[in-house]
Scaffold this motif. Structure first.
Motif, mmCIF file in Angstrom:
data_model
loop_
_atom_site.group_PDB
_atom_site.id
_atom_site.type_symbol
_atom_site.label_atom_id
_atom_site.label_comp_id
_atom_site.label_asym_id
_atom_site.label_seq_id
_atom_site.Cartn_x
_atom_site.Cartn_y
_atom_site.Cartn_z
ATOM 1 N N LYS A 1 0.814 -0.746 0.063
ATOM 2 C CA LYS A 1 0.172 0.152 -0.127
ATOM 3 C C LYS A 1 0.863 1.353 0.175
ATOM 4 O O LYS A 1 1.938 1.421 0.531
ATOM 5 C CB LYS A 1 -0.701 0.313 1.554
ATOM 6 C CG LYS A 1 -1.620 0.808 1.086
ATOM 7 C CD LYS A 1 -2.756 1.538 2.297
ATOM 8 C CE LYS A 1 -3.928 0.610 2.422
ATOM 9 N NZ LYS A 1 -4.825 0.940 3.618
ATOM 10 N N HIS A 2 0.970 2.129 -0.991
ATOM 11 C CA HIS A 2 1.249 3.381 -0.908
ATOM 12 C C HIS A 2 0.221 4.503 -0.557
ATOM 13 O O HIS A 2 -1.014 4.416 -1.338
ATOM 14 C CB HIS A 2 1.835 3.797 -2.518
ATOM 15 C CG HIS A 2 3.502 2.963 -2.341
ATOM 16 N ND1 HIS A 2 4.147 3.083 -3.788
ATOM 17 C CD2 HIS A 2 3.249 2.309 -2.128
ATOM 18 C CE1 HIS A 2 5.361 2.402 -3.277
ATOM 19 N NE2 HIS A 2 4.796 1.615 -2.093
ATOM 20 N N SER A 3 0.274 5.044 0.074
ATOM 21 C CA SER A 3 -0.971 6.511 0.245
ATOM 22 C C SER A 3 0.074 7.821 -0.145
ATOM 23 O O SER A 3 1.531 8.287 1.140
ATOM 24 C CB SER A 3 -1.215 6.162 1.539
ATOM 25 O OG SER A 3 -1.597 4.950 2.134
ATOM 26 N N LYS A 4 -0.806 8.250 -0.363
ATOM 27 C CA LYS A 4 -0.220 10.619 0.058
ATOM 28 C C LYS A 4 -1.589 10.967 -0.713
ATOM 29 O O LYS A 4 -2.333 10.591 -0.518
ATOM 30 C CB LYS A 4 0.780 10.173 -1.496
ATOM 31 C CG LYS A 4 0.106 10.334 -2.329
ATOM 32 C CD LYS A 4 2.348 10.771 -3.954
ATOM 33 C CE LYS A 4 1.236 10.343 -4.990
ATOM 34 N NZ LYS A 4 2.537 11.109 -5.589
ATOM 35 N N THR B 1 -0.481 23.396 -5.003
ATOM 36 C CA THR B 1 0.620 23.894 -5.418
ATOM 37 C C THR B 1 1.165 22.415 -5.872
ATOM 38 O O THR B 1 2.110 21.850 -6.943
ATOM 39 C CB THR B 1 1.355 23.393 -3.853
ATOM 40 O OG1 THR B 1 1.323 22.574 -3.470
ATOM 41 C CG2 THR B 1 0.716 24.497 -2.484
ATOM 42 N N GLY B 2 0.005 21.583 -6.308
ATOM 43 C CA GLY B 2 0.555 20.007 -7.131
ATOM 44 C C GLY B 2 1.348 18.907 -6.118
ATOM 45 O O GLY B 2 1.703 18.338 -6.694
ATOM 46 N N LYS B 3 1.961 20.008 -5.212
ATOM 47 C CA LYS B 3 3.347 18.635 -4.189
ATOM 48 C C LYS B 3 1.840 18.202 -3.346
ATOM 49 O O LYS B 3 0.877 18.151 -3.345
ATOM 50 C CB LYS B 3 3.042 19.622 -2.885
ATOM 51 C CG LYS B 3 4.284 20.624 -4.148
ATOM 52 C CD LYS B 3 5.639 21.729 -3.001
ATOM 53 C CE LYS B 3 6.453 22.505 -3.638
ATOM 54 N NZ LYS B 3 6.765 23.826 -2.614
ATOM 55 N N SER B 4 3.096 16.724 -3.129
ATOM 56 C CA SER B 4 2.180 16.372 -2.007
ATOM 57 C C SER B 4 2.761 15.269 -1.096
ATOM 58 O O SER B 4 3.809 15.500 -0.954
ATOM 59 C CB SER B 4 1.773 14.283 -3.677
ATOM 60 O OG SER B 4 3.338 14.133 -3.351
ATOM 61 N N GLN B 5 2.560 14.878 -0.053
ATOM 62 C CA GLN B 5 2.773 14.010 1.349
ATOM 63 C C GLN B 5 2.581 12.786 1.282
ATOM 64 O O GLN B 5 1.951 12.369 1.735
ATOM 65 C CB GLN B 5 2.586 15.166 2.245
ATOM 66 C CG GLN B 5 1.425 15.305 2.978
ATOM 67 C CD GLN B 5 1.186 15.922 3.975
ATOM 68 O OE1 GLN B 5 1.763 15.496 4.939
ATOM 69 N NE2 GLN B 5 0.346 16.779 3.761
ATOM 70 N N VAL B 6 3.770 11.751 1.515
ATOM 71 C CA VAL B 6 3.212 10.136 1.675
ATOM 72 C C VAL B 6 3.317 10.483 3.567
ATOM 73 O O VAL B 6 2.755 11.047 4.046
ATOM 74 C CB VAL B 6 5.211 9.877 1.926
ATOM 75 C CG1 VAL B 6 4.691 8.526 2.429
ATOM 76 C CG2 VAL B 6 5.638 9.464 0.400
ATOM 77 N N LEU B 7 1.719 9.668 3.274
ATOM 78 C CA LEU B 7 1.261 9.361 5.244
ATOM 79 C C LEU B 7 1.756 7.751 4.877
ATOM 80 O O LEU B 7 1.424 6.737 4.347
ATOM 81 C CB LEU B 7 -0.312 9.475 4.580
ATOM 82 C CG LEU B 7 -1.218 10.630 3.936
ATOM 83 C CD1 LEU B 7 -2.609 10.427 3.725
ATOM 84 C CD2 LEU B 7 -0.453 11.675 4.683
ATOM 85 N N THR B 8 2.527 8.261 6.628
ATOM 86 C CA THR B 8 2.214 6.647 6.696
ATOM 87 C C THR B 8 1.768 5.721 7.774
ATOM 88 O O THR B 8 1.974 4.728 7.832
ATOM 89 C CB THR B 8 3.933 6.840 7.768
ATOM 90 O OG1 THR B 8 3.875 7.677 8.585
ATOM 91 C CG2 THR B 8 5.417 7.871 6.722
#
Length: 198
Positions: A112-115, A121-128
């Motif tokens: 699973k990958h989540s962001k 802004t088009g920027k993303s952050q990874v959710l852990t």
């Protein structure tokens, strides 16, 4: 709104670079000051599976100010968004998009990958943290010709955490095949093995 009061902000093109290649409009959503839509291309007579869908945004403030509107592409969906229980959820208030996808892990399973994508802004952050999904029901109407009946429909909600804050969002786009396979089992009592399906 009426046809007389409506304002054209963007014309989605038909042709995508060739006489036999066309744009295909997918999902449409609003998120605060932004209009989101998914799209892909297809060529007549060709396999449609190879074309990657994209998610684009239109800034409605610029359209309201009379500026020429040019959609901004936010991301291109790779094949992992069609695997397992991948999904997309739009947060209209925060102008964010929750993206959960499942790339294959090389061992017959999925990772699973989540962001979280910021539309402005088009920027993303990874959710852990852990992301869970919950199946719910809501009132709906079924139409059979002139007959309308009240019924219930299923929908799913994602629960996740951002910097210690618990959030919940309705899943707008369940993209992974497992959603369909689970529905098939519920409707017909027949399980489909995802790993054995090409």
């Amino acid at each position: 709104m009426s046809a007389a009061s409506a304002k054209r902000i963007y014309t989605f093109p038909l042709y995508a670079g060739g006489a036999q290649t066309y744009f295909d409009l997918g999902y449409i959503y609003g998120a605060g000051d932004y209009f989101l839509y998914s799209h892909s291309t297809y060529t007549l007579g060709a396999d449609r599976g190879g074309n990657r869908a994209k998610l684009a945004a239109i800034d409605l403030r610029k359209a309201a100010a009379g500026e020429v509107v040019v959609p901004r592409e936010l991301l291109t969906f790779d094949s992992s968004f069609s695997l397992y229980r991948s999904f997309i959820a739009v947060d209209q208030e925060r102008e964010e998009v929750l993206l959960v996808n499942y790339p294959e892990d090389g061992k017959g399973g999925y990772t699973k990958h989540s962001k979280l994508l910021d539309i402005a802004t088009g920027k993303s952050q990874v959710l852990t943290g852990t992301i869970t999904t919950e199946k719910k029901k809501r009132p709906a109407k079924s139409h059979y010709g002139a007959i309308t009946t009240d019924t219930k429909e299923d929908y799913f909600v994602a629960h996740y955490e951002v910097k210690g804050e618990r959030r919940s969002l309705e899943i707008n786009m369940p993209t992974g095949k497992q959603w369909y396979y689970d529905w098939w089992y519920q409707e017909y009592g027949e399980k489909i093995n995802l790993s054995a399906t090409p």
